[in-house]
Design a protein around this motif. Structure first.
Motif: not given
Length: 426
Positions: A28, A98, A103, A106
């Motif tokens: 991330r 994801v 996730d 989205r």
């Protein structure tokens, strides 16, 4: 003993969980430092739910996907932090990390994904199958005659990209109620158009022998690995001649199930190191790098186990030997190339020098090899497989357009495909 065992298991689980959490945080942070993916940009996704341990399944597709992305933007949907971390390290397409289904939803909502490619049969693929209005396509991570290549899981995908006639025959023979002609596309071996990597040695008069064994397998029917049965003897014999150069490329999972198998692997590595130390001109290679290609092209002779490496090498069209499994429970499909290949039995592993010379000079064996190359991969002229790969994707894109245009109509577009083609011919 039970309490000690439980404690060790708990420790391993905790260690794995902490490593996974750190990997998530690292990925991330890395993604936060780059530009976000533009909305509506990607048309093709490669769905990869595995971690770093199975990256070999993705790596071989990097260059074919890079070529494909010149026509349709490609993204890798990565569900695992360790997998995403590796993808970001390497020459992979853009990555969407994801980890959760939320996730995933989205991300899909922001893109125009029309084709989803799958390189393996991870059970989490099922989580992606829920999303319709796009084609789900199994492209696999190689061609082989292992039972993996005829699993009933093929039916879960809308389509499959296969290498050629051998795969078509295999699926027709094995799968019930599966329309091979309608649901598969022959694409050859696009990876063979993009052999990557630089030679780690200076070519000379030595005969280069690639030994590329698979792992030990996790069940008797998959006991194809030869490191513990053939490997030490054949490598020792080749190292001793002074006329051969050994390229040793074991499967990255070697030794994960059987400690003895892993120990045999380590002894081979040590023997290679000792041979190089004794003779600086030997340039034997223990290869555990990410790139696969130069090894297949550089070897005068290859010795491999029953695995996708058989067919990776077969596509090169140069002499090849297959180790015969010692475990008679190992599943061997002898209806294809393995019915006519050059076998190396364990009791002949120490005679590998003579075997290598035999397969290099046997004109009948070379002619048989060329026949099987055609049967498995079709035309192996440089660039042809890439054209087939792009052509298969183009057909799916056209099918997507027809479904999209006629989505609310009474007639299914795929039922009219033949009629439309006939009209065009008229």
């Amino acid at each position: 003993m039970g309490a000690v065992s439980d404690a060790k298991k708990a420790y391993r689980l905790l260690k794995r969980a902490l490593a996974s959490r750190r990997a998530v945080q690292r990925v991330r942070r890395r993604l936060a430092q780059v530009e976000p993916h533009p909305q509506g940009h990607f048309k093709i996704a490669v769905y990869y739910a595995d971690g770093a341990v199975n990256m070999y399944q993705m790596r071989q597709w990097y260059r074919p996907l890079a070529e494909l992305s010149k026509l349709w933007p490609v993204v890798v949907i990565s569900r695992s932090a360790t997998g995403a971390d590796k993808l970001l390290d390497e020459d992979a397409p853009p990555v969407a990390f994801v980890p959760t289904v939320r996730d995933l939803e989205r991300f899909l909502a922001t893109q125009d994904i029309r084709v989803v490619l799958y390189v393996n049969q991870n059970t989490r693929n099922f989580q992606m199958f829920r999303y319709g209005r796009r084609w789900h396509v199994f492209i696999n991570h190689g061609e082989s005659d292992k039972m993996y290549m005829t699993t009933n899981q093929y039916k879960a995908y809308d389509y499959a990209f296969i290498a050629g006639q051998a795969a078509r025959d295999r699926l027709t023979r094995t799968l019930w109620n599966y329309d091979v002609d309608r649901r598969t596309f022959d694409i050859g071996r696009p990876q063979a158009d993009h052999y990557s990597g630089e030679l780690p040695f200076t070519p000379d008069e030595r005969t280069v022998v690639l030994y590329a064994p698979t792992w030990e397998g996790d069940r008797p029917s998959a006991h194809y690995g030869s490191i513990a049965t053939h490997g030490e003897a054949l490598v020792a014999a080749l190292l001793a001649t002074g006329r051969h150069r050994v390229l040793y490329r074991p499967h990255p999972r070697s030794g994960v199930v059987d400690d003895a198998y892993g120990a045999a692997h380590r002894r081979i590595v040590a023997a290679i190191e000792a041979a190089n130390a004794a003779d600086g001109t030997a340039q034997h290679v223990y290869d555990n790098g990410p790139e696969l290609g130069w090894q297949l092209a550089a070897a005068d002779v290859a010795i491999v186990d029953i695995s996708a490496m058989v067919y990776d090498r077969l596509a090169v069209g140069k002499p090849l030997m297959i180790t015969r499994p010692v475990d008679d429970r190992a599943s061997v499909d002898t209806s294809g190339y393995l019915s006519d290949c050059e076998w190396l039995a364990a009791d002949r592993a120490g005679e590998i020098v003579a075997e290598v010379e035999r397969v290099r000079g046997d004109e009948a064996a070379i002619a048989r090899l060329q026949m099987w190359v055609q049967h498995y991969f079709g035309d192996t002229t440089q660039g042809v497989a890439t054209e087939k790969f792009h052509g298969a994707v183009e057909q799916l894109m056209q099918k997507w357009d027809r479904w999209h245009v006629h989505e609310m109509g009474a007639i299914r577009p795929d039922e009219n495909d033949d009629a439309e083609e006939a009209d065009e011919d008229d």
